[in-house]
Design a protein around this motif. Structure first.
Motif, PDB file in Angstrom:
ATOM      1  N   GLY A 384       8.597  39.278  34.221  1.00 16.28           N
ATOM      2  CA  GLY A 384       9.705  38.767  33.429  1.00 16.28           C
ATOM      3  C   GLY A 384      10.749  39.841  33.214  1.00 16.28           C
ATOM      4  O   GLY A 384      10.423  41.022  33.084  1.00 16.28           O
ATOM      5  N   GLU A 385      12.008  39.436  33.191  1.00 16.93           N
ATOM      6  CA  GLU A 385      13.122  40.320  32.898  1.00 16.93           C
ATOM      7  C   GLU A 385      14.042  39.618  31.910  1.00 16.93           C
ATOM      8  O   GLU A 385      14.451  38.477  32.149  1.00 16.93           O
ATOM      9  CB  GLU A 385      13.899  40.683  34.175  1.00 16.93           C
ATOM     10  N   PHE A 386      14.352  40.286  30.821  1.00 18.59           N
ATOM     11  CA  PHE A 386      15.206  39.736  29.789  1.00 18.59           C
ATOM     12  C   PHE A 386      16.350  40.727  29.597  1.00 18.59           C
ATOM     13  O   PHE A 386      16.235  41.700  28.862  1.00 18.59           O
ATOM     14  CB  PHE A 386      14.408  39.513  28.508  1.00 18.59           C
ATOM     15  N   LEU A 387      17.453  40.461  30.328  1.00 13.40           N
ATOM     16  CA  LEU A 387      18.522  41.420  30.476  1.00 13.40           C
ATOM     17  C   LEU A 387      19.837  40.835  29.977  1.00 13.40           C
ATOM     18  O   LEU A 387      20.002  39.616  29.917  1.00 13.40           O
ATOM     19  CB  LEU A 387      18.679  41.809  31.956  1.00 13.40           C
ATOM     20  N   PRO A 388      20.798  41.695  29.648  1.00 10.28           N
ATOM     21  CA  PRO A 388      22.136  41.190  29.317  1.00 10.28           C
ATOM     22  C   PRO A 388      22.744  40.462  30.512  1.00 10.28           C
ATOM     23  O   PRO A 388      22.817  40.998  31.611  1.00 10.28           O
ATOM     24  CB  PRO A 388      22.919  42.459  28.983  1.00 10.28           C
ATOM     25  N   GLY A 389      23.154  39.226  30.313  1.00 11.72           N
ATOM     26  CA  GLY A 389      23.807  38.470  31.380  1.00 11.72           C
ATOM     27  C   GLY A 389      22.914  37.490  32.090  1.00 11.72           C
ATOM     28  O   GLY A 389      23.330  36.388  32.411  1.00 11.72           O
ATOM     29  N   ALA A 390      21.684  37.844  32.375  1.00 10.77           N
ATOM     30  CA  ALA A 390      20.787  36.954  33.096  1.00 10.77           C
ATOM     31  C   ALA A 390      19.356  37.436  32.919  1.00 10.77           C
ATOM     32  O   ALA A 390      19.107  38.605  32.660  1.00 10.77           O
ATOM     33  CB  ALA A 390      21.142  36.898  34.583  1.00 10.77           C
ATOM     34  N   SER A 391      18.431  36.513  33.054  1.00  6.24           N
ATOM     35  CA  SER A 391      17.016  36.843  32.911  1.00  6.24           C
ATOM     36  C   SER A 391      16.235  36.091  33.973  1.00  6.24           C
ATOM     37  O   SER A 391      16.755  35.215  34.662  1.00  6.24           O
ATOM     38  CB  SER A 391      16.512  36.466  31.514  1.00  6.24           C
ATOM     39  N   SER A 392      14.949  36.426  34.086  1.00  6.19           N
ATOM     40  CA  SER A 392      14.091  35.715  35.026  1.00  6.19           C
ATOM     41  C   SER A 392      12.649  35.864  34.582  1.00  6.19           C
ATOM     42  O   SER A 392      12.287  36.821  33.887  1.00  6.19           O
ATOM     43  CB  SER A 392      14.260  36.256  36.450  1.00  6.19           C
ATOM     44  N   LYS A 393      11.833  34.922  34.981  1.00 11.33           N
ATOM     45  CA  LYS A 393      10.393  35.002  34.747  1.00 11.33           C
ATOM     46  C   LYS A 393       9.701  34.157  35.802  1.00 11.33           C
ATOM     47  O   LYS A 393      10.239  33.143  36.269  1.00 11.33           O
ATOM     48  CB  LYS A 393      10.027  34.522  33.336  1.00 11.33           C
ATOM     49  N   GLY A 394       8.510  34.608  36.198  1.00 13.96           N
ATOM     50  CA  GLY A 394       7.831  33.878  37.243  1.00 13.96           C
ATOM     51  C   GLY A 394       6.405  34.331  37.436  1.00 13.96           C
ATOM     52  O   GLY A 394       5.945  35.314  36.842  1.00 13.96           O
ATOM     53  N   ILE A 395       5.706  33.603  38.291  1.00 15.99           N
ATOM     54  CA  ILE A 395       4.332  33.912  38.654  1.00 15.99           C
ATOM     55  C   ILE A 395       4.203  33.787  40.170  1.00 15.99           C
ATOM     56  O   ILE A 395       4.988  33.083  40.824  1.00 15.99           O
ATOM     57  CB  ILE A 395       3.318  32.978  37.967  1.00 15.99           C
ATOM     58  N   ASP A 396       3.234  34.480  40.744  1.00 14.48           N
ATOM     59  CA  ASP A 396       2.988  34.358  42.170  1.00 14.48           C
ATOM     60  C   ASP A 396       1.524  34.684  42.442  1.00 14.48           C
ATOM     61  O   ASP A 396       0.847  35.310  41.621  1.00 14.48           O
ATOM     62  CB  ASP A 396       3.904  35.281  42.978  1.00 14.48           C
ATOM     63  N   GLY A 397       1.045  34.255  43.590  1.00 14.42           N
ATOM     64  CA  GLY A 397      -0.342  34.500  43.964  1.00 14.42           C
ATOM     65  C   GLY A 397      -0.524  34.501  45.463  1.00 14.42           C
ATOM     66  O   GLY A 397       0.330  34.000  46.215  1.00 14.42           O
ATOM     67  N   ARG A 398      -1.628  35.084  45.916  1.00 13.62           N
ATOM     68  CA  ARG A 398      -1.899  35.182  47.335  1.00 13.62           C
ATOM     69  C   ARG A 398      -3.404  35.287  47.548  1.00 13.62           C
ATOM     70  O   ARG A 398      -4.090  36.012  46.827  1.00 13.62           O
ATOM     71  CB  ARG A 398      -1.198  36.412  47.927  1.00 13.62           C
TER      72      ARG A 398
END
Length: 498
Positions: A384-398
């Protein structure tokens, strides 16, 4: 040296390397990769003010449901989904090392790359120019002396972020007794973060303000390398040959202290002499145990710009942050890793009474690797990233299965959400795919992957279109060598980042 002359020198170097030499030894590696990707942007459109109405949320909406902006000139403007375009970015590279050239301690190194878009449309960024000489230099080792001439990549605090290079010479002498190492270098530099020249159209950011000739680079460093300490100081200047003005002038210091085999302390800083202010600085304490690895650190980051650009006039704001990481291995088949960082920007010293400025943010990621059996590996992670202007969060697997000794098969997937603070939409994407990795002896390696992406854009109007696509990729590498390859001399450290 003109571009034509440098090209001639490079061609001569290739001819020399292609000439048969008694007891010559060599190692050659080819690699190539190609993808198939889709692009979809937006297409600008407009409508008469009389043809739009008021939507549910109170804004203007076209008759077919697109949110629009009416500027007061009788027309309203909006964006429609653009046409889907397909690209096929491809790259191929060759890395050659030769020694046994008749002079003790002499070797030649060459690294080239070709990039293109097989569709001919050059949709994928970074595929121009097509040919790039990444490295091409001769190296001479004798006693404590290491000398290089040609094109070489650089390391160190004063090298550009990502990648930096030098067309010129570099000489290092190491005194084994005190562990003292002295280095001097000079030549022609490259644009920041690339091995393209600053005069190349591919890195032209300011049109008429772009320099007409490459900058001249010169620098020196001194380092001490002992059993418990590595320390280095470096001075570097770059000059515009047309005006004789400085492009940049900086110094840097770095050190790594190892008081115990389990602990290390790493620190460094750089000072911009031309601007008269400190640049970036950082410090980190690391611990390495049998089942645990941990770091904790602090960082001050200030972006650096050459004096010929206008970006420094805008007084880029630095940020300060703290970070840490922890890796645990409670069982020989289980490993857990986590990292986190919190940062805050300095005061921008601007007045915006109607705007609330965000000046801080944080990011984290964690992943788990489990090997239930020798032939199976399971990986899962979140970030997860909680930044000025935009953020993102996610999961992944392999999940990877070693079908036999030289073949790995894997399935992977994940999900990513990107809330865009300053835009009229959020975007989400999910993906799943398969990968095959085949090794044919010591020389050949082949890999193939196919992934399906499902993307959606969360908007309350007709521009909330889905963009689903397939992405296919293939990679290949082959390593060839002479029969005397086993006599390749051992690598030597010649300074650089600590």
């Amino acid at each position: 040296m003109t571009s034509r002359r440098r090209s001639g020198v490079a061609a001569l170097l290739v001819v020399i390397m292609s000439s048969p030499v008694t007891a010559q030894s060599w190692r050659l590696r080819f690699d190539g990769a190609v993808q198939r990707v889709d692009f979809r942007g937006v297409s600008a459109d407009s409508a008469a003010r009389s043809a739009v109405g008021i939507g549910v949320g109170g804004g203007y909406v076209t008759a077919d449901g697109f949110a629009t902006d009416c500027s007061g000139n009788g027309y309203c403007y909006f964006f429609r989904p653009g046409a889907i375009r397909r690209g096929a970015p491809a790259s191929a590279g060759a890395t050659l090392t030769m020694w046994g050239l008749g002079v003790t301690g002499l070797s030649v190194h060459l690294n080239t790359r070709l990039l293109t878009d097989l569709t001919g449309d050059r949709l994928w960024p970074g595929t121009s120019p097509t040919f790039r000489l990444m490295e091409g230099y001769a190296e001479f080792l004798r006693g404590g002396l290491t000398a290089r001439a040609g094109r070489m990549l650089e390391q160190g605090r004063l090298a550009s972020t990502g990648m930096s290079g030098l067309d010129g010479v570099r000489t290092t002498y190491r005194f084994d007794g005190p562990g003292l190492e002295l280095t001097g270098y000079g030549g022609w530099g490259f644009a920041r973060g690339t091995i393209l020249t600053v005069t190349s159209p591919a890195v032209n950011p300011l049109l008429d303000y772009q320099p007409t000739q490459r900058q001249i680079v010169a620098g020196a460093s001194a380092g001490v390398h002992r059993s418990h300490l590595d320390a280095e100081a470096e001075y570097r200047r770059e000059v515009d040959p047309v005006t004789d003005y400085f492009v940049s002038e900086r110094v840097a210091f770095s050190a790594q202290l190892r008081p115990d085999h389990r602990f290390r302390i790493v620190t460094g800083a750089d000072y911009d002499i031309a601007q008269g202010r400190w640049g970036s600085a950082d410090a980190m304490l690391g611990y390495t145990g049998s089942k645990m690895w941990a770091t904790v650190g602090a960082k001050h980051y200030r972006p650096f710009f050459d004096l010929w650009t206008v970006w420094g006039v805008f007084s880029p704001v630095a940020y300060n942050g703290v970070n840490g990481s922890l890796t645990l291995r409670p069982h020989e088949r289980v490993q857990v890793r986590g990292r986190g960082e919190w940062f805050r920007y300095d005061d921008a010293e601007v007045s915006a009474p109607l705007v609330r400025l965000e000046d801080r943010g944080w990011r984290w990621d964690v992943d788990l690797t489990v090997t239930p059996q020798d032939r199976w590996t399971v990986q899962a992670g979140g970030h997860g990233e909680f930044l000025p202007g935009a953020s993102s969060k996610g999961i992944d697997g392999r999940i990877t299965w070693r079908a036999w000794q030289d073949l790995d098969l894997a399935v992977q997937g994940g999900s990513l959400v990107r809330p865009l603070e300053f835009r009229f939409q959020d975007a989400g994407v999910k993906w799943a795919g398969v990968t095959a990795d085949l090794r044919l002896g010591d020389a050949w390696r082949l890999a193939f992957s196919a992934d399906r992406y499902w993307e959606s854009r969360d908007r309350p109007d007709a521009a909330s279109f889905d963009w689903n696509q397939w992405r296919l990729s293939a990679r290949m590498s082959v390593t060839l060598r002479s029969s005397a390859d086993r006599w390749l001399p051992a690598a030597r450290r010649t300074g650089g980042a600590l």
